[in-house]
Write a protein that holds these residues in place. Structure first.
Motif, short mmCIF file in Angstrom:
data_model
loop_
_atom_site.label_atom_id
_atom_site.label_comp_id
_atom_site.label_asym_id
_atom_site.label_seq_id
_atom_site.Cartn_x
_atom_site.Cartn_y
_atom_site.Cartn_z
N LYS A 53 0.82 -1.21 0.00
CA LYS A 53 0.00 0.00 0.00
C LYS A 53 0.86 1.26 0.00
O LYS A 53 1.76 1.43 0.81
CB LYS A 53 -0.92 0.00 1.22
N GLY A 54 0.56 2.16 -0.96
CA GLY A 54 1.19 3.47 -0.99
C GLY A 54 2.65 3.50 -1.42
O GLY A 54 3.32 4.52 -1.24
N LEU A 55 3.15 2.42 -1.99
CA LEU A 55 4.56 2.41 -2.37
C LEU A 55 4.86 3.38 -3.51
O LEU A 55 5.88 4.07 -3.49
CB LEU A 55 4.99 0.99 -2.77
N VAL A 56 4.00 3.40 -4.50
CA VAL A 56 4.16 4.33 -5.63
C VAL A 56 2.77 4.88 -5.98
O VAL A 56 1.76 4.21 -5.76
CB VAL A 56 4.79 3.64 -6.86
N PRO A 57 2.72 6.08 -6.52
CA PRO A 57 1.41 6.67 -6.84
C PRO A 57 0.82 6.12 -8.12
O PRO A 57 1.53 5.63 -9.01
CB PRO A 57 1.74 8.16 -6.98
N ASP A 58 -0.50 6.21 -8.21
CA ASP A 58 -1.25 6.02 -9.46
C ASP A 58 -1.27 4.60 -10.01
O ASP A 58 -1.65 4.40 -11.16
CB ASP A 58 -0.72 6.96 -10.56
N VAL A 59 -0.88 3.60 -9.20
CA VAL A 59 -1.03 2.23 -9.68
C VAL A 59 -2.48 1.79 -9.54
O VAL A 59 -3.22 2.26 -8.67
CB VAL A 59 -0.12 1.24 -8.92
N SER A 60 -2.90 0.88 -10.41
CA SER A 60 -4.19 0.24 -10.25
C SER A 60 -4.01 -0.99 -9.37
O SER A 60 -2.97 -1.64 -9.41
CB SER A 60 -4.76 -0.17 -11.61
N ILE A 61 -5.04 -1.29 -8.58
CA ILE A 61 -4.97 -2.43 -7.67
C ILE A 61 -6.27 -3.22 -7.78
O ILE A 61 -7.36 -2.64 -7.65
CB ILE A 61 -4.75 -2.00 -6.21
N VAL A 62 -6.16 -4.50 -8.04
CA VAL A 62 -7.32 -5.38 -8.10
C VAL A 62 -7.15 -6.44 -7.01
O VAL A 62 -6.20 -7.24 -7.06
CB VAL A 62 -7.47 -6.05 -9.48
N THR A 63 -8.05 -6.43 -6.02
CA THR A 63 -7.92 -7.27 -4.84
C THR A 63 -9.12 -8.18 -4.70
O THR A 63 -10.27 -7.70 -4.70
CB THR A 63 -7.79 -6.41 -3.57
N ALA A 64 -8.88 -9.47 -4.58
CA ALA A 64 -9.95 -10.42 -4.26
C ALA A 64 -10.22 -10.35 -2.76
O ALA A 64 -9.29 -10.50 -1.96
CB ALA A 64 -9.56 -11.84 -4.66
N THR A 65 -11.46 -10.12 -2.38
CA THR A 65 -11.80 -10.06 -0.95
C THR A 65 -12.09 -11.44 -0.38
O THR A 65 -12.05 -11.63 0.84
CB THR A 65 -13.03 -9.16 -0.72
N PHE A 66 -12.39 -12.42 -1.23
CA PHE A 66 -12.73 -13.76 -0.77
C PHE A 66 -11.47 -14.57 -0.52
O PHE A 66 -10.42 -14.33 -1.13
CB PHE A 66 -13.61 -14.48 -1.81
N HIS A 67 -11.58 -15.55 0.37
CA HIS A 67 -10.43 -16.37 0.70
C HIS A 67 -10.18 -17.43 -0.37
O HIS A 67 -11.11 -17.91 -1.02
CB HIS A 67 -10.62 -17.06 2.05
N ARG A 68 -8.93 -17.81 -0.52
CA ARG A 68 -8.55 -18.78 -1.53
C ARG A 68 -9.16 -20.16 -1.27
O ARG A 68 -9.24 -20.98 -2.18
CB ARG A 68 -7.03 -18.90 -1.62
N TYR A 69 -9.58 -20.45 -0.03
CA TYR A 69 -10.26 -21.72 0.24
C TYR A 69 -11.65 -21.76 -0.38
O TYR A 69 -12.18 -22.84 -0.65
CB TYR A 69 -10.38 -21.98 1.74
#
Length: 277
Positions: free
Chosen positions: A51-67
């Motif tokens: 989080k916050g390492l570089v500006p303006d990157v897009s981030i796509v995050t799965a909220t569900f668990h891999r199980y």
């Protein structure tokens, strides 16, 4: 809860985060045994790490668990690592080979298909959408897939995993400059070990989206969790001190990727050609 969270940025870089989610729908949770409910194979806090390492990157995050379903597995169920121990599209065991479901409660084909529609397909629709959007802006897109794992898992690999595991499926998923830049940064990172295309060569996302000839480059970083957690056991707490030592190296990697993407972008190359005419 939405299956996917998307942050749309203006840079050529997209961070994929398929395994940091911990949400399990109640109807699935009720089928897990105590081992499954521990959720031990989460990519703990990897979203926080980047989080916050570089500006303006897009981030796509799965909220569900891999199980629930693994967003980084081939939806056809084909193994990414034939002949090696691994977990499946809808895992029935953990990384130690132990069952995660109550007896007789593992998902059947119909349930797996439902989870594909609700979760797996939703994640990849969002990820593909961000890749297409970014490529339309820059003429290029770079998917950097963020992962982490315990450094000692005998069921999956012998010995202790290196700290930084870079995967490009044998160099096929990105331009050589991208692979070389990431490898160079990991090799120069003091007190960290690294390897290219070792036990982890890139999951389905890296292999599926990485098409350098079409202007889409993908690379996976699998970090040993010992590099940023207090301990690789419950409660898997984030170590601010360890993370603070690691994050500058990750920042350099993303900055390098952004610069290389600019050099590889078709518009930049066209302008350079015009200047030399």
């Amino acid at each position: 809860m939405d299956a996917v969270e998307v942050v749309s940025g203006d840079s050529p870089i997209i961070l994929g985060v398929p395994h940091a989610g911990t949400h399990v729908p109640q109807e699935v949770w009720d089928t897990f045994n105590e081992n499954g409910k521990a959720l031990a194979d989460t990519d703990w806090h990897v979203d926080q790490l980047y989080k916050g390492l570089v500006p303006d990157v897009s981030i796509v995050t799965a909220t569900f668990h891999r199980y629930v379903i693994d967003a980084n597995r081939d939806p056809s169920g084909v193994s990414l690592y034939p002949g090696q121990n691994t977990t499946t599209l809808c895992p029935t065991t953990d990384f130690d080979g132990l069952p995660i479901y109550l007896d007789g409660r593992a998902p059947d084909e119909a349930e797996i298909a439902r989870r594909q529609d609700v979760f797996h397909a939703a994640y990849h629709k969002a990820l593909a959408g961000e890749i297409a959007r970014v490529k339309a802006i820059h003429g290029i897109a770079v998917l950097y897939d963020c992962h982490s794992i315990r450094s000692n898992i005998p069921f999956l690999f012998e010995g202790t995993l290196p700290d930084c595991n870079v995967g490009t499926n044998g160099g096929s998923t990105c331009a050589p400059q991208i692979e070389a830049a990431v490898v160079a940064r990991t090799q120069r990172a003091d007190s960290y070990t690294s390897i290219l295309n070792g036990r982890f060569k890139g999951g389905w996302s890296t292999r599926h989206y990485g098409r350098p000839a079409e202007g889409v480059h993908a690379i996976q970083m699998e970090l040993a969790q010992s590099t940023y957690l207090e301990a690789e056991k419950p409660p898997f707490n984030y170590s601010q001190d360890r993370a603070d030592r690691l994050r500058p190296h990750l920042k350099f990697i993303l900055q390098d990727l952004n610069a290389i993407a600019g050099e590889l972008a078709p518009k930049r190359q066209e302008n350079a050609l015009r200047r030399h005419k």
